[in-house]
Scaffold this active site. Structure first.
Site, PDB file in Angstrom:
ATOM      1  CG  HIS A 523      21.289 -32.242 -41.652  1.00  0.00           C
ATOM      2  ND1 HIS A 523      22.085 -33.317 -41.998  1.00  0.00           N
ATOM      3  CD2 HIS A 523      22.062 -31.443 -40.867  1.00  0.00           C
ATOM      4  CE1 HIS A 523      23.272 -33.178 -41.436  1.00  0.00           C
ATOM      5  NE2 HIS A 523      23.288 -32.042 -40.748  1.00  0.00           N
ATOM      6  CG  ASP A 527      24.863 -36.393 -44.321  1.00  0.00           C
ATOM      7  OD1 ASP A 527      23.819 -36.131 -43.678  1.00  0.00           O
ATOM      8  OD2 ASP A 527      25.221 -37.539 -44.612  1.00  0.00           O
TER       9      ASP A 527
END
Length: 550
Positions: A523, A527
């Site tokens: 992450h 995204d």
């Protein structure tokens, strides 16, 4: 002039190596380019060649033993050359095998150089009583500054034989067994279990029973003690020292066994004569004793009288479970320890999240059948997935990145790693510039790399530099799973099996072939929306394979 050869760093992640096999022995002539030994790294077993010519004067690490990078591996020089100065300068000499009958004077981790100098300068000092030995915290690696006693295998008052394991000592790199090089009674323990102390701190005292330990600890060794202290060897001793390794049995045959193997056999009541050794020249090592299963002898047949008596007292049988509890412990290989370390680092440093998608594989099945009908052509579904990933990465460069703390590296090249299961664990050979390869080239490359990976013939460069990884367990019938990111990659694709299941097409329920994909993303760089878009592009390529050939 003699040349010191240290344990080489044979891969970018290698921190320690294990000598799988020595191809030269002490006294052999060595030419430049000769293979000295086979060394097991965290990724493969590789041949290590000599860059010097001369005679092999010294072996520092025995077969089957591991040591950190830069540890003393061997010394090559002129026949008969004095190498005692090199051994004294070495931070962690492991083993000494010499043509001479008398051992060279060593300055091991148990007897640091400054201690010897202090002893030489001490005139009129009170000597330690004869037969008493002070054992100090050894230096078990080149970077070790302190050690922790993980377990004591002997207690005060126990009788200690030369070769017995005294304790397990945890260093900055590993937990190692520390054996005694003296016989006597364990009089004193200086560092309790779980205690940590610097190198050269008093670890224990061994000597005759009834010795005044307080006087020994206060006394300073005289000059006569220098030779004995300096000769004190490291924890790893020569495999050719028959006094420690061999045992004579009644039939006259000699049993070769390591001290630890003998200790375990004694504890378990195992006769070493019944154990088959897997070490060099049939030497029995730890794993042979731990994996030993005694041959069951047939029980004697009952006599007629016993059988008759049994019938008289026979009762209704009660079926209760019977058996013996047991477990085996197998020493972890360098590859397994590295896998554990790197995956733990990845899991706990990269914030993972997972995206899953189901792909219609009907067109892919038909396309693969047509491609494989061509002469000299063989393409697998995994090859199609790898090609589709490479093309999708070109359209979504954010997935083809690496997190570098203050910066994110965008890789302009596409190198796809393909996870391959091997006997000791998992390796990831890399297909370089995968986006420029066609399906046939991908299939041939994967087959070649996977075959050499299972035979431990891959070179380190062939397992480095991936920008994305594919892991496929579909051939094992796994429908879906998630993987841990192979850092420094930002994502890894998990591929499941193709299965027949009811699907809806044009408003009708029909039988279709589907495959589930799972994308693990970091992450910090990828995204959720970016990962989802990547999977949509990947799905489009797999459901319409002709687009990959355009």
């Amino acid at each position: 002039m003699a040349e010191v050869i240290n344990m080489p760093r044979l891969s970018d992640t290698m921190e320690e190596g294990t000598v799988a096999k020595w191809l030269k022995k002490v006294g052999d002539k060595v030419k430049e380019g000769d293979i000295l030994a086979e060394i097991e790294t965290d990724k493969a077993t590789m041949e290590f060649e000599s860059f010097h010519e001369g005679t092999l004067l010294y072996i520092g690490i025995a077969e089957g033993d591991g040591a950190p990078v830069d540890s003393l591996l061997a010394i090559i020089g002129e026949e008969g050359e004095d190498i005692s100065g090199l051994l004294n300068d070495s931070p962690s000499p492991k083993e000494h095998v010499s043509e001479a009958s008398e051992p060279l004077v060593e300055n091991s981790g148990n007897a640091p150089k400054n201690e010897v100098e202090d002893v030489n300068s001490a005139e009129g000092a009170i000597e330690i009583p004869k037969g008493v030995e002070i054992i100090k915290m050894p230096r078990l690696s080149d970077t070790m500054e302190e050690g922790t006693v993980a377990t004591w295998l002997k207690k005060v008052g126990d009788t200690v034989e030369e070769g017995d394991i005294l304790a397990e000592i945890e260093t900055d790199k590993a937990t190692m067994e520390f054996e005694s090089f003296y016989s006597g009674t364990l009089l004193y323990i200086g560092i309790k279990e779980g205690g940590t102390a610097p190198v050269d701190t008093v670890l224990a005292v061994i000597g005759p029973k009834g010795t005044d330990v307080d006087a020994v600890l206060k006394a300073k060794p005289g000059t006569e003690k220098v030779t004995d202290t300096a000769k004190e060897p490291e924890t790893i001793t020569s495999s050719t020292q028959n006094s420690n390794e061999n045992k004579i049995v009644a039939d006259g045959k000699r049993i070769f066994a390591s001290p630890l193997a003998k200790k375990i056999a004694s504890d378990k009541g195992i006769n070493l004569a019944e154990v088959t050794g897997s070490g060099d020249h049939g030497r029995i090592v730890k794993k042979d004793v731990e994996n030993f299963s005694p041959i069951q002898k047939p029980s004697a047949q009952p006599t007629l009288g016993q059988a008759a008596a049994a019938k008289v007292v026979a009762q209704a049988p009660v079926n209760l479970p019977v058996g013996a509890e047991g477990s085996d412990e197998v020493k972890n290989s360098q590859m397994r320890k590295t896998i554990a370390k790197r995956l733990a680092e990845s899991k706990f440093t990269a914030p993972h999240y997972y995206l899953m998608i189901e792909v219609d594989m009907d067109n892919a099945i038909a396309s693969r059948e047509q491609i494989n009908n061509l002469p000299d052509t063989k393409v697998s579904f995994n090859d199609m997935v790898v090609k589709a990933c490479a093309m999708a990465l070109k359209k979504h460069p954010q997935v083809n990145t690496s997190w570098n703390g203050d910066t994110t590296r965008y890789n302009q090249h596409i190198h796809v790693g393909v996870a391959v299961a091997v006997e000791d664990g998992l390796v990831v050979p890399v297909l370089r510039f995968t986006d420029q390869m066609n399906l046939t080239q991908i299939g041939a490359s994967v087959k070649d790399l996977a075959g050499r990976a299972r035979n431990k013939k891959l070179t380190p460069i062939e397992m480095e530099g991936s920008t994305f990884t594919v892991s496929n367990l579909g051939m094992f019938g796994i429908l879906e799973f998630t993987s841990i990111i192979n850092q420094p990659n930002s994502a890894i694709l998990s591929v499941g099996a193709i299965v027949e299941r009811p699907v809806v097409k044009n408003g009708q329920i029909v039988v279709g072939n589907t495959m589930k994909l799972s994308l693990a993303c970091d992450h910090r760089t990828v995204d959720g929306a970016t990962g989802a878009q990547f999977l949509q592009t990947l799905k489009a390529y797999l459901e319409n394979p002709v687009t990959m050939l355009a």
